[in-house]
Design a protein around this motif. Structure first.
Motif, PDB file in Angstrom:
ATOM      1  N   ASP A   8     -28.125  82.416  52.647  1.00 15.14           N
ATOM      2  CA  ASP A   8     -28.400  83.679  52.299  1.00 15.14           C
ATOM      3  C   ASP A   8     -27.129  84.321  52.952  1.00 15.14           C
ATOM      4  O   ASP A   8     -26.708  84.073  54.153  1.00 15.14           O
ATOM      5  CB  ASP A   8     -29.607  84.208  53.065  1.00 15.14           C
ATOM      6  CG  ASP A   8     -29.936  85.527  52.818  1.00 15.14           C
ATOM      7  OD1 ASP A   8     -29.583  86.152  51.479  1.00 15.14           O
ATOM      8  OD2 ASP A   8     -30.701  86.314  53.457  1.00 15.14           O
ATOM      9  N   CYS A   9     -26.576  85.438  52.658  1.00 21.78           N
ATOM     10  CA  CYS A   9     -25.782  86.380  53.160  1.00 21.78           C
ATOM     11  C   CYS A   9     -26.236  87.819  52.774  1.00 21.78           C
ATOM     12  O   CYS A   9     -26.890  88.283  51.755  1.00 21.78           O
ATOM     13  CB  CYS A   9     -24.375  86.327  52.293  1.00 21.78           C
ATOM     14  SG  CYS A   9     -23.749  84.843  52.527  1.00 21.78           S
ATOM     15  N   GLU A  10     -26.384  88.622  54.088  1.00 22.75           N
ATOM     16  CA  GLU A  10     -26.788  89.916  53.942  1.00 22.75           C
ATOM     17  C   GLU A  10     -25.922  90.974  54.455  1.00 22.75           C
ATOM     18  O   GLU A  10     -25.201  90.500  55.539  1.00 22.75           O
ATOM     19  CB  GLU A  10     -28.207  89.879  54.940  1.00 22.75           C
ATOM     20  CG  GLU A  10     -29.218  88.989  54.255  1.00 22.75           C
ATOM     21  CD  GLU A  10     -29.840  89.620  52.903  1.00 22.75           C
ATOM     22  OE1 GLU A  10     -29.596  90.608  52.571  1.00 22.75           O
ATOM     23  OE2 GLU A  10     -30.386  88.663  52.163  1.00 22.75           O
ATOM     24  N   GLY A  31     -22.986  88.744  45.119  1.00 22.07           N
ATOM     25  CA  GLY A  31     -24.210  87.864  45.001  1.00 22.07           C
ATOM     26  C   GLY A  31     -23.744  86.422  45.530  1.00 22.07           C
ATOM     27  O   GLY A  31     -22.826  85.874  45.772  1.00 22.07           O
ATOM     28  N   PRO A  32     -25.188  85.795  45.250  1.00 21.23           N
ATOM     29  CA  PRO A  32     -25.215  84.191  45.559  1.00 21.23           C
ATOM     30  C   PRO A  32     -24.170  83.543  44.798  1.00 21.23           C
ATOM     31  O   PRO A  32     -23.552  82.519  45.389  1.00 21.23           O
ATOM     32  CB  PRO A  32     -26.620  83.843  44.888  1.00 21.23           C
ATOM     33  CG  PRO A  32     -27.394  84.993  45.427  1.00 21.23           C
ATOM     34  CD  PRO A  32     -26.512  86.233  44.865  1.00 21.23           C
ATOM     35  N   SER A  33     -23.879  83.669  43.733  1.00 17.22           N
ATOM     36  CA  SER A  33     -22.697  82.985  42.682  1.00 17.22           C
ATOM     37  C   SER A  33     -21.329  83.032  43.632  1.00 17.22           C
ATOM     38  O   SER A  33     -20.731  82.199  43.211  1.00 17.22           O
ATOM     39  CB  SER A  33     -22.651  83.659  41.439  1.00 17.22           C
ATOM     40  OG  SER A  33     -22.137  85.028  41.367  1.00 17.22           O
ATOM     41  N   THR A  34     -20.959  83.982  44.219  1.00 17.58           N
ATOM     42  CA  THR A  34     -19.805  84.084  45.281  1.00 17.58           C
ATOM     43  C   THR A  34     -20.004  83.545  46.431  1.00 17.58           C
ATOM     44  O   THR A  34     -18.900  83.626  47.223  1.00 17.58           O
ATOM     45  CB  THR A  34     -19.579  85.629  44.935  1.00 17.58           C
ATOM     46  OG1 THR A  34     -20.213  86.533  45.764  1.00 17.58           O
ATOM     47  CG2 THR A  34     -19.291  86.187  43.632  1.00 17.58           C
ATOM     48  N   TYR A  66     -29.287  91.807  60.800  1.00 17.85           N
ATOM     49  CA  TYR A  66     -29.370  91.384  59.421  1.00 17.85           C
ATOM     50  C   TYR A  66     -30.563  90.382  59.390  1.00 17.85           C
ATOM     51  O   TYR A  66     -30.600  89.658  60.300  1.00 17.85           O
ATOM     52  CB  TYR A  66     -27.935  90.428  59.369  1.00 17.85           C
ATOM     53  CG  TYR A  66     -26.738  91.246  59.465  1.00 17.85           C
ATOM     54  CD1 TYR A  66     -26.165  91.844  58.427  1.00 17.85           C
ATOM     55  CD2 TYR A  66     -26.226  91.617  60.950  1.00 17.85           C
ATOM     56  CE1 TYR A  66     -24.770  92.603  58.574  1.00 17.85           C
ATOM     57  CE2 TYR A  66     -25.099  92.589  60.901  1.00 17.85           C
ATOM     58  CZ  TYR A  66     -24.475  92.996  59.788  1.00 17.85           C
ATOM     59  OH  TYR A  66     -23.243  94.019  60.040  1.00 17.85           O
ATOM     60  N   ALA A  67     -31.220  90.419  58.384  1.00 14.62           N
ATOM     61  CA  ALA A  67     -32.435  89.690  58.315  1.00 14.62           C
ATOM     62  C   ALA A  67     -32.090  88.465  57.226  1.00 14.62           C
ATOM     63  O   ALA A  67     -31.824  88.736  55.827  1.00 14.62           O
ATOM     64  CB  ALA A  67     -33.660  90.408  57.794  1.00 14.62           C
ATOM     65  N   GLY A  93     -22.480  91.043  55.916  1.00 18.60           N
ATOM     66  CA  GLY A  93     -21.722  91.006  57.233  1.00 18.60           C
ATOM     67  C   GLY A  93     -22.021  89.773  57.829  1.00 18.60           C
ATOM     68  O   GLY A  93     -21.282  89.262  58.683  1.00 18.60           O
ATOM     69  N   TRP A  94     -23.059  88.948  57.567  1.00 18.55           N
ATOM     70  CA  TRP A  94     -23.297  87.699  58.049  1.00 18.55           C
ATOM     71  C   TRP A  94     -23.700  86.806  56.735  1.00 18.55           C
ATOM     72  O   TRP A  94     -24.645  87.245  56.228  1.00 18.55           O
ATOM     73  CB  TRP A  94     -24.347  87.892  59.205  1.00 18.55           C
ATOM     74  CG  TRP A  94     -24.018  88.244  60.512  1.00 18.55           C
ATOM     75  CD1 TRP A  94     -23.491  89.579  60.641  1.00 18.55           C
ATOM     76  CD2 TRP A  94     -23.774  87.722  61.713  1.00 18.55           C
ATOM     77  NE1 TRP A  94     -23.193  89.849  62.079  1.00 18.55           N
ATOM     78  CE2 TRP A  94     -23.218  88.457  62.640  1.00 18.55           C
ATOM     79  CE3 TRP A  94     -23.937  86.505  62.034  1.00 18.55           C
ATOM     80  CZ2 TRP A  94     -23.036  88.045  64.013  1.00 18.55           C
ATOM     81  CZ3 TRP A  94     -23.524  85.846  63.409  1.00 18.55           C
ATOM     82  CH2 TRP A  94     -23.117  86.936  64.353  1.00 18.55           C
TER      83      TRP A  94
END
Length: 481
Positions: free
Chosen positions: A220-222, A210-213, A164-165, A228-229
């Motif tokens: 950041d979530c990726e 996405g970011p709104s959730t 995850y980046a 996953g993270w």
């Protein structure tokens, strides 16, 4: 050591080895298996450019007899087979796991070394280019890397075979607790701290829009369609969002560079580098780690509110530290009236968060990570880089890069002569000596009096950059980076 004494010691070793062989012994400390070299006091040296066509190598020295060859054959030397990393700069030493992780700055490789077999087991995949800071957990389940050029905090999650980046522009330092449950990331020239969290199945579903959730503290979530993270900014829990995640005002530090962790794992001490990193004042801030545990469903407690958060001042500077029980040894560079910096060590009592007066030690580059390790005879050893550019050199004092500090009397016993940057220190525990990498070569010092030992038989070809005691009693035998 005279040559005659060396060969007398070698003869003694031969007798001991024959006795062991006759008894059928194949193990030594803690049931560890004898390695192919049959050495039980091994010092591994990370060497840059050892040959015209090789950019990196790992050589093994005999830390008992202080030689780089077999005790009865000076043409037979030892090395880690299969290592191919370029320009190795750090060794994360994990003797309890019989494991080492060597980072190569020339190719961004994190190479794993099997201490029992004395072989490299391959490079860690998934890293995003060059890492300015990188650590693997002791169980090898997770790798965290600050990839400053790629502007991401990389998380390699071997438990789920995922990489995850997490976007974090300017990230340049990462800290991981010894238990491998908390990681913190720091951004250069910033006053904020961040931490990653592994998501459970319900969180992955909830954040997949996405970011709104995402939770309000997430940066950041990726991957964004099924994360996953997530990476969170450390914030005070003034409010709770729809997911139950606390958020509020960002916790503000002063150029934070590192987190140290208490022995019980419950507290992270965040170091603020202050003036040596372009900020205002140095210090440390205790915060609970419960809310930052990255494994799913294991978060407990909350980050403190701004009302309860307290930063304790360290006037001598705070760019690195080492914790021993309830004592924290903080190293930094203190700005002087003439504009130069001077090395300082501050001894902190963590039971009541009181700091002693700054103690003069070797100077170093402002903001740069020093090398720190404890050894025999109540000694703490501190290595610096660019020590000839500070106040000591200007004023004609001893300006070597290596300081020997007595933790019992809380006094500096010796500042070693200048040999160049001190880039590595290894404590050969029980034998009252340390090995160092200074100015690209290997040196040996006694922990009883700080006197340098003869290093004639441990000199290496190439640039020695780091050292590690492969047969240390515990994982605490690891240079603090």
């Amino acid at each position: 050591m005279k040559k005659s004494s060396l060969w007398l010691s070698a003869a003694t070793a031969l007798v001991v080895s024959v006795v062991l062989a006759g008894c059928g012994e194949t193990t030594y400390f803690a049931g560890r298996q004898l390695p192919p070299s049959q050495l039980t006091n091994r010092v591994m040296v990370a060497i840059q450019n050892p040959g015209s066509v090789t950019r990196g190598a790992l050589e093994i020295l005999d830390g008992f007899y202080d030689v780089r060859f077999k005790y009865n054959n000076n043409t037979s030397t030892f090395s880690v087979s299969g290592y191919s990393g370029a320009l190795p700069v750090t060794i994360q030493n994990m003797p309890e796991e019989q494991l080492g992780a060597v980072y190569g700055s020339g190719d961004g490789s994190l190479g794993l070394v099997d201490y029992q077999k004395e072989t490299a087991t391959g490079n860690q995949s998934g890293l995003n280019g060059i890492s300015s800071s990188v650590f693997i957990t002791r169980n090898k389940a997770f790798v965290f890397a600050a990839n400053q050029q790629a502007t991401v905090l990389t998380v390699v999650d071997k438990s789920s075979n995922g990489t995850y980046a997490l976007s974090l522009p300017g990230v340049y330092r990462v800290s991981v607790n010894p238990g491998g449950t908390v990681a913190m990331a720091f951004v250069q020239n910033s006053n904020y701290a961040y931490y990653p969290i592994k998501l459970n199945a319900s969180q992955t579903l909830a954040y997949s829009g996405g970011p709104s959730t995402w939770p309000k503290a997430a940066v950041d979530c990726e991957p964004q369609n099924a994360p996953g993270w997530c990476l969170f900014q450390a914030q005070s829990p003034d409010s709770v969002d729809g997911t139950g995640t606390a958020y509020g005002k960002p916790l503000v530090f002063d150029r934070p560079v590192k987190a140290l962790f208490s022995n019980d794992g419950g507290t992270a001490y965040v170091l603020s580098c202050g003036r040596e990193c372009g900020g205002a004042s140095a210090g440390y801030t205790p915060i609970p780690t419960g809310a930052m545990i990255f494994a799913p469903n294991q978060q407990s407690g909350k980050l403190p509110t701004t009302a309860t958060l307290k930063t304790y001042s360290i006037p001598g500077g705070a760019s690195n530290a080492l914790i021993d029980s309830s004592t924290m040894y903080v190293v930094g560079q203190q700005l002087q009236p003439d504009g130069l910096f001077a090395g300082r060590l501050t001894v902190v009592d963590l039971t009541n968060n009181t700091a002693g007066s700054p103690i003069s030690i070797s100077d170093g580059a402002p903001g740069a990570l020093s090398r720190m390790i404890e050894s025999d005879d109540n000694t703490l050893w501190i290595g610096m880089i660019n020590c000839s550019n500070g106040e000591r050199f200007k004023t004609g004092q001893d300006y070597g890069c290596l300081t020997m500090f007595d933790t019992a009397s809380k006094t500096v016993k010796l500042i070693e002569p200048f040999h160049g940057d001190a880039t590595g220190i290894a404590s050969v525990t029980g034998l009252h000596k340390i090995y160092t990498a200074e100015g690209g070569q290997v040196y040996i010092y006694s922990t009883t009096d700080g006197i340098a030992k003869n290093n004639q038989y441990v000199t290496v070809t190439g640039t020695a950059y780091d050292v590690a005691y492969m047969d240390g009693l515990s994982d605490a035998n690891n240079t603090v980076y």
